[in-house]
Write a protein that holds these residues in place. Sequence first.
Motif, mmCIF file in Angstrom:
data_model
loop_
_atom_site.group_PDB
_atom_site.id
_atom_site.type_symbol
_atom_site.label_atom_id
_atom_site.label_comp_id
_atom_site.label_asym_id
_atom_site.label_seq_id
_atom_site.Cartn_x
_atom_site.Cartn_y
_atom_site.Cartn_z
ATOM 1 N N GLU A 28 -40.613 -52.537 15.408
ATOM 2 C CA GLU A 28 -42.065 -52.410 15.375
ATOM 3 C C GLU A 28 -42.642 -52.191 16.764
ATOM 4 O O GLU A 28 -42.001 -52.491 17.773
ATOM 5 C CB GLU A 28 -42.673 -53.690 14.787
ATOM 6 C CG GLU A 28 -42.863 -53.675 13.291
ATOM 7 C CD GLU A 28 -43.856 -52.608 12.835
ATOM 8 O OE1 GLU A 28 -44.308 -51.770 13.646
ATOM 9 O OE2 GLU A 28 -44.181 -52.604 11.639
ATOM 10 N N THR A 29 -43.890 -51.749 16.784
ATOM 11 C CA THR A 29 -44.611 -51.685 18.055
ATOM 12 C C THR A 29 -45.290 -53.031 18.265
ATOM 13 O O THR A 29 -45.473 -53.813 17.327
ATOM 14 C CB THR A 29 -45.701 -50.608 18.008
ATOM 15 O OG1 THR A 29 -46.621 -50.966 16.978
ATOM 16 C CG2 THR A 29 -45.117 -49.240 17.714
ATOM 17 N N ASP A 30 -45.675 -53.278 19.503
ATOM 18 C CA ASP A 30 -46.412 -54.485 19.853
ATOM 19 C C ASP A 30 -47.705 -54.554 19.037
ATOM 20 O O ASP A 30 -48.120 -55.616 18.591
ATOM 21 C CB ASP A 30 -46.725 -54.428 21.358
ATOM 22 C CG ASP A 30 -47.286 -55.731 21.864
ATOM 23 O OD1 ASP A 30 -46.484 -56.576 22.285
ATOM 24 O OD2 ASP A 30 -48.521 -55.908 21.806
ATOM 25 N N TYR B 92 -48.442 -53.461 15.889
ATOM 26 C CA TYR B 92 -48.323 -53.943 14.506
ATOM 27 C C TYR B 92 -47.805 -55.376 14.435
ATOM 28 O O TYR B 92 -48.216 -56.148 13.583
ATOM 29 C CB TYR B 92 -47.389 -53.034 13.693
ATOM 30 C CG TYR B 92 -48.021 -51.718 13.346
ATOM 31 C CD1 TYR B 92 -49.024 -51.649 12.388
ATOM 32 C CD2 TYR B 92 -47.620 -50.540 13.978
ATOM 33 C CE1 TYR B 92 -49.613 -50.447 12.063
ATOM 34 C CE2 TYR B 92 -48.204 -49.324 13.655
ATOM 35 C CZ TYR B 92 -49.198 -49.286 12.695
ATOM 36 O OH TYR B 92 -49.791 -48.105 12.375
ATOM 37 N N TYR C 26 -36.928 -58.064 22.454
ATOM 38 C CA TYR C 26 -37.598 -56.862 22.956
ATOM 39 C C TYR C 26 -36.603 -55.751 23.230
ATOM 40 O O TYR C 26 -35.483 -56.008 23.660
ATOM 41 C CB TYR C 26 -38.341 -57.173 24.266
ATOM 42 C CG TYR C 26 -39.597 -57.966 24.065
ATOM 43 C CD1 TYR C 26 -40.796 -57.331 23.781
ATOM 44 C CD2 TYR C 26 -39.599 -59.356 24.171
ATOM 45 C CE1 TYR C 26 -41.973 -58.057 23.595
ATOM 46 C CE2 TYR C 26 -40.762 -60.102 23.989
ATOM 47 C CZ TYR C 26 -41.940 -59.441 23.700
ATOM 48 O OH TYR C 26 -43.082 -60.165 23.510
ATOM 49 N N GLU D 191 -37.971 -51.134 28.139
ATOM 50 C CA GLU D 191 -39.256 -50.470 28.344
ATOM 51 C C GLU D 191 -39.161 -48.975 28.135
ATOM 52 O O GLU D 191 -38.161 -48.354 28.514
ATOM 53 C CB GLU D 191 -39.707 -50.711 29.787
ATOM 54 C CG GLU D 191 -40.858 -51.659 29.883
ATOM 55 C CD GLU D 191 -41.288 -51.878 31.324
ATOM 56 O OE1 GLU D 191 -41.390 -50.887 32.063
ATOM 57 O OE2 GLU D 191 -41.504 -53.057 31.678
ATOM 58 N N ARG D 192 -40.185 -48.406 27.522
ATOM 59 C CA ARG D 192 -40.219 -46.950 27.395
ATOM 60 C C ARG D 192 -40.964 -46.364 28.584
ATOM 61 O O ARG D 192 -41.473 -47.115 29.423
ATOM 62 C CB ARG D 192 -40.915 -46.579 26.075
ATOM 63 C CG ARG D 192 -40.073 -47.000 24.882
ATOM 64 C CD ARG D 192 -40.622 -46.471 23.591
ATOM 65 N NE ARG D 192 -41.965 -47.006 23.335
ATOM 66 C CZ ARG D 192 -42.621 -46.785 22.195
ATOM 67 N NH1 ARG D 192 -42.076 -46.061 21.257
ATOM 68 N NH2 ARG D 192 -43.827 -47.299 22.000
ATOM 69 N N SER E 269 -44.444 -49.412 27.497
ATOM 70 C CA SER E 269 -44.492 -50.238 26.286
ATOM 71 C C SER E 269 -43.075 -50.587 25.832
ATOM 72 O O SER E 269 -42.115 -49.921 26.196
ATOM 73 C CB SER E 269 -45.222 -49.489 25.170
ATOM 74 O OG SER E 269 -44.444 -48.380 24.769
ATOM 75 N N ARG E 270 -42.964 -51.653 25.063
ATOM 76 C CA ARG E 270 -41.649 -52.061 24.555
ATOM 77 C C ARG E 270 -41.722 -52.276 23.061
ATOM 78 O O ARG E 270 -42.621 -52.954 22.570
ATOM 79 C CB ARG E 270 -41.219 -53.377 25.214
ATOM 80 C CG ARG E 270 -41.167 -53.296 26.708
ATOM 81 C CD ARG E 270 -40.929 -54.672 27.291
ATOM 82 N NE ARG E 270 -39.503 -54.966 27.356
ATOM 83 C CZ ARG E 270 -39.018 -56.117 27.794
ATOM 84 N NH1 ARG E 270 -39.815 -57.091 28.151
ATOM 85 N NH2 ARG E 270 -37.711 -56.292 27.864
ATOM 86 N N MET E 271 -40.748 -51.702 22.346
ATOM 87 C CA MET E 271 -40.664 -51.941 20.905
ATOM 88 C C MET E 271 -40.060 -53.342 20.706
ATOM 89 O O MET E 271 -39.383 -53.861 21.595
ATOM 90 C CB MET E 271 -39.773 -50.903 20.231
ATOM 91 C CG MET E 271 -40.216 -49.471 20.385
ATOM 92 S SD MET E 271 -41.740 -49.089 19.516
ATOM 93 C CE MET E 271 -41.112 -48.800 17.861
ATOM 94 N N ARG F 140 -39.174 -56.813 14.527
ATOM 95 C CA ARG F 140 -40.314 -57.553 13.969
ATOM 96 C C ARG F 140 -39.970 -59.026 13.798
ATOM 97 O O ARG F 140 -38.883 -59.379 13.335
ATOM 98 C CB ARG F 140 -40.785 -56.925 12.660
ATOM 99 C CG ARG F 140 -39.817 -57.075 11.514
ATOM 100 C CD ARG F 140 -40.426 -56.521 10.228
ATOM 101 N NE ARG F 140 -39.506 -56.682 9.110
ATOM 102 C CZ ARG F 140 -39.670 -56.129 7.921
ATOM 103 N NH1 ARG F 140 -40.714 -55.357 7.688
ATOM 104 N NH2 ARG F 140 -38.807 -56.322 6.954
#
Length: 361
Positions: free
Chosen positions: A138-140, A142, A163, A166-167, A171-173, A176
């Motif tokens: 998930e993304t941060d 959602y 985690y 980093e992209r 951001s970091r996916m 969930r």
Amino acid sequence: MTGATEQLEKLEQEILAAVSGAGDERTLEDVRVSALGKKGSVSLLMKGLGGMEPEERKLMGPALNGLKNKIGDAIADRQGALHEVALEARLAGERIDVTLPVRPERKGTIHPVSQVLDEVVQIFGDMGFAVAEGPHIETDFYNFEALNIPAEHPARQEHDTFYFNEREDGSRMVLRTHTSPVQIRTMEKQEPPIRIIAPGRTYRCDSDQTHTPMFHQIEGLVIDETTHLGHLKWCLEEFCKAFFEVNDLKMRFRASHFPFTEPSMEVDIGCSFDDGKVQIGVGDDWLEILGSGMVHPYVIRAGGLDPDRYQGFAFGMGLDRLAMLKYGISDLRAFFEADLRWLRHYGFSALAQPTLPGGLS
Ligand code: DAH
């Protein structure tokens, strides 16, 4: 010349007899090679055409060509018939009588988590809930932001999040940490009224007798214009009674706090801890089994809906924990060890589908 024609007719009869006598595709192929192959009887005769007198060639050329075509056609027909026969035989051999009783030596069983999942889906399905799904990565937004858990919120620590790196944009996916992100994804996709449950895998960096890094949750979400706390209470009471198969189950709704609901409640069921084991539906002790509340207006807005128009409730619970409680399994880690002896002991018959009219367990 008549001699040659007679000879051809004789050859034709022989070859056609061999074709229709071929009992399988392999024999038929042998017949084809012996007649039409490079050194086959017909091919050799055709080669001889060059050395014939023109008169003779005029007669033999068309005759040989005709013969060649006739044999070719006969072989193709025979091939079709043999193919059909072979297919029939294979289909007959592979036929399975699905009405036969299951063989007792088959030992496969349904895992308790799958069993409990089927039971829960049956119960909520009966109340008109549909099953929804979301991604595990998930993304941060959602997993946290849209659920009213900003970056500095203490709930982030509690979640022991896995985690990803980093992209490029910083951001970091995440894996969930709960099924709650499916609330947002459902609101984005679907107009109210919404009535869904979202079962699935969730992940937290935690491991002991009652925690595993991967576990299962089930989320519930109801959104429309008039749903209120009374509906939440009724719905969860009905669920707990049906799931634990105890009609006069004692239940307690205790004020709590979750960032994504307001007000929030944890639900306890009556039980006894006597003799070191949990018994549901008897005794004076309480056991917490789920979190719930009225969906926070912030969350409704994050899902793209107008909180002045829509309202509703949500709940979340651990499927593995439900399985442990209902079926008296004490160590969560064993759920995921794939030990066949454990599965045979705690697993369920693959043929006994849980249903409300037929019984859940
Ligand atoms: N997401 C919460 C957790 O993982 C569980 C939960 C609590 C879900 C309350 C809900 C809710 O939808 O209303 O701990």
